[in-house]
Design a protein around this motif. Structure first.
Motif, PDB file in Angstrom:
ATOM      1  N   ARG A  14     -87.957  86.302 -30.781  1.00  0.00           N
ATOM      2  CA  ARG A  14     -88.951  87.292 -30.370  1.00  0.00           C
ATOM      3  C   ARG A  14     -90.128  86.654 -29.649  1.00  0.00           C
ATOM      4  N   GLN A  15     -90.268  85.337 -29.788  1.00  0.00           N
ATOM      5  CA  GLN A  15     -91.337  84.648 -29.072  1.00  0.00           C
ATOM      6  C   GLN A  15     -90.971  84.430 -27.606  1.00  0.00           C
ATOM      7  N   LEU A  16     -89.667  84.562 -27.305  1.00  0.00           N
ATOM      8  CA  LEU A  16     -89.251  84.510 -25.911  1.00  0.00           C
ATOM      9  C   LEU A  16     -89.614  85.824 -25.234  1.00  0.00           C
ATOM     10  N   ARG A  46     -84.637  85.199 -35.671  1.00  0.00           N
ATOM     11  CA  ARG A  46     -85.113  86.401 -34.976  1.00  0.00           C
ATOM     12  C   ARG A  46     -86.574  86.240 -34.556  1.00  0.00           C
ATOM     13  N   GLN A  47     -87.384  85.657 -35.444  1.00  0.00           N
ATOM     14  CA  GLN A  47     -88.801  85.460 -35.113  1.00  0.00           C
ATOM     15  C   GLN A  47     -88.968  84.526 -33.930  1.00  0.00           C
ATOM     16  N   LEU A  48     -88.154  83.458 -33.914  1.00  0.00           N
ATOM     17  CA  LEU A  48     -88.240  82.514 -32.796  1.00  0.00           C
ATOM     18  C   LEU A  48     -87.782  83.168 -31.497  1.00  0.00           C
ATOM     19  N   HIS A  96     -84.687  84.738 -21.895  1.00  0.00           N
ATOM     20  CA  HIS A  96     -85.289  85.891 -22.559  1.00  0.00           C
ATOM     21  C   HIS A  96     -84.335  86.353 -23.649  1.00  0.00           C
ATOM     22  N   TYR A  97     -84.874  86.996 -24.677  1.00  0.00           N
ATOM     23  CA  TYR A  97     -84.024  87.439 -25.781  1.00  0.00           C
ATOM     24  C   TYR A  97     -83.348  88.748 -25.420  1.00  0.00           C
ATOM     25  N   SER A 143     -89.114  89.322 -23.251  1.00  0.00           N
ATOM     26  CA  SER A 143     -88.045  90.315 -23.235  1.00  0.00           C
ATOM     27  C   SER A 143     -87.530  90.454 -21.806  1.00  0.00           C
ATOM     28  N   ARG A 173     -96.384  83.997 -23.215  1.00  0.00           N
ATOM     29  CA  ARG A 173     -95.062  83.986 -23.804  1.00  0.00           C
ATOM     30  C   ARG A 173     -94.502  82.567 -23.822  1.00  0.00           C
ATOM     31  N   VAL A 174     -93.588  82.304 -24.782  1.00  0.00           N
ATOM     32  CA  VAL A 174     -92.924  81.003 -24.822  1.00  0.00           C
ATOM     33  C   VAL A 174     -91.991  80.909 -23.626  1.00  0.00           C
ATOM     34  N   TYR A 190     -79.457  85.556 -26.658  1.00  0.00           N
ATOM     35  CA  TYR A 190     -80.425  85.456 -25.569  1.00  0.00           C
ATOM     36  C   TYR A 190     -79.665  85.387 -24.251  1.00  0.00           C
TER      37      TYR A 190
END
Length: 217
Positions: A93-95, A89-91, A200-201, A97, A161-162, A133
């Motif tokens: 969230r780096q993408l 989830r953390q990874l 994007h997530y 939105s 953003r990533v 995603y």
């Protein structure tokens, strides 16, 4: 040797008149034959079933030992799985939105412009939702040098953003073919053409449904 003499003088037509010892011996012999036949057809099959059950018992014991080992480590495995889900989830969230995608696409396009690349085609297409995603293909055609494309990739990686760009069906060819015998120069213009995916997530409101952006197909 009277016993054997009794067998020599037997009258097959007068079984009732046989000596008692002969009758007992014949009965014992018949009983032994019946017992042997019964063992062959009944007990031998049971012995085969017993051997098969013993092999099955060994297999079940091995399976039980394996499952018992997993059960002993079940709490640790469940904790590890929970930690991996949190990390995922953390990874994700780096993408960016979904709401950040229009600005991100603008940033990518502006990054190419800042690197000196001439962007002839930059068309976002219909997104492809996955489990966690969504992939958003971008059809593009850019003209620039090796150095400019390298600067572009480096600057995209530096965005807040990533940003992940996955290239497929992409070609990189010289804008103009060099003359015969001429070595391509470092400043030669190249054409990068094809499709790249950015991601994007998906949050709870996306619903996994594809959307179509302006300019998409």
């Amino acid at each position: 040797m009277i016993f054997f003499d009794d067998f020599k003088n037997l009258d097959r037509n007068n079984v009732g008149g046989w000596p008692k010892t002969v009758k007992v011996t014949c009965m014992v012999a018949v009983f032994a034959v019946v017992l042997l036949i019964g063992w062959y057809f009944k007990i031998s099959n049971q012995q085969d079933d017993l051997a098969q059950a013993a092999r099955q018992e060994t297999t079940l014991k091995q399976q039980f030992a394996q499952k018992q080992a997993k059960a002993v480590n079940l709490d640790a495995l469940q904790k590890q799985l929970a930690d991996m889900k949190v990390m995922l989830r953390q990874l994700l969230r780096q993408l960016p939105s979904k709401t950040e995608m229009p600005q991100l696409l603008t940033d990518i396009s502006q990054t190419a412009l800042s690197a000196g690349i001439d962007t002839e085609v930059f068309e976002p297409e219909r997104e492809i939702p996955k489990q966690f995603y969504a992939a958003e293909p971008i059809k593009l055609k850019m003209v620039g040098t090796y150095h400019q494309f390298g600067t572009f990739i480096s600057d995209v990686a530096s965005l807040p953003r990533v940003v992940i760009l996955t290239m497929h069906d992409v070609s990189l060819t010289p804008l103009k073919k060099p003359a015969k015998g001429q070595t391509p120069s470092a400043g030669q213009l190249l054409v990068l053409e094809g499709t790249v995916d950015t991601y994007h997530y998906l949050d709870g409101n996306d619903g996994g449904k594809p959307t179509k952006r302006k300019g998409g197909k």
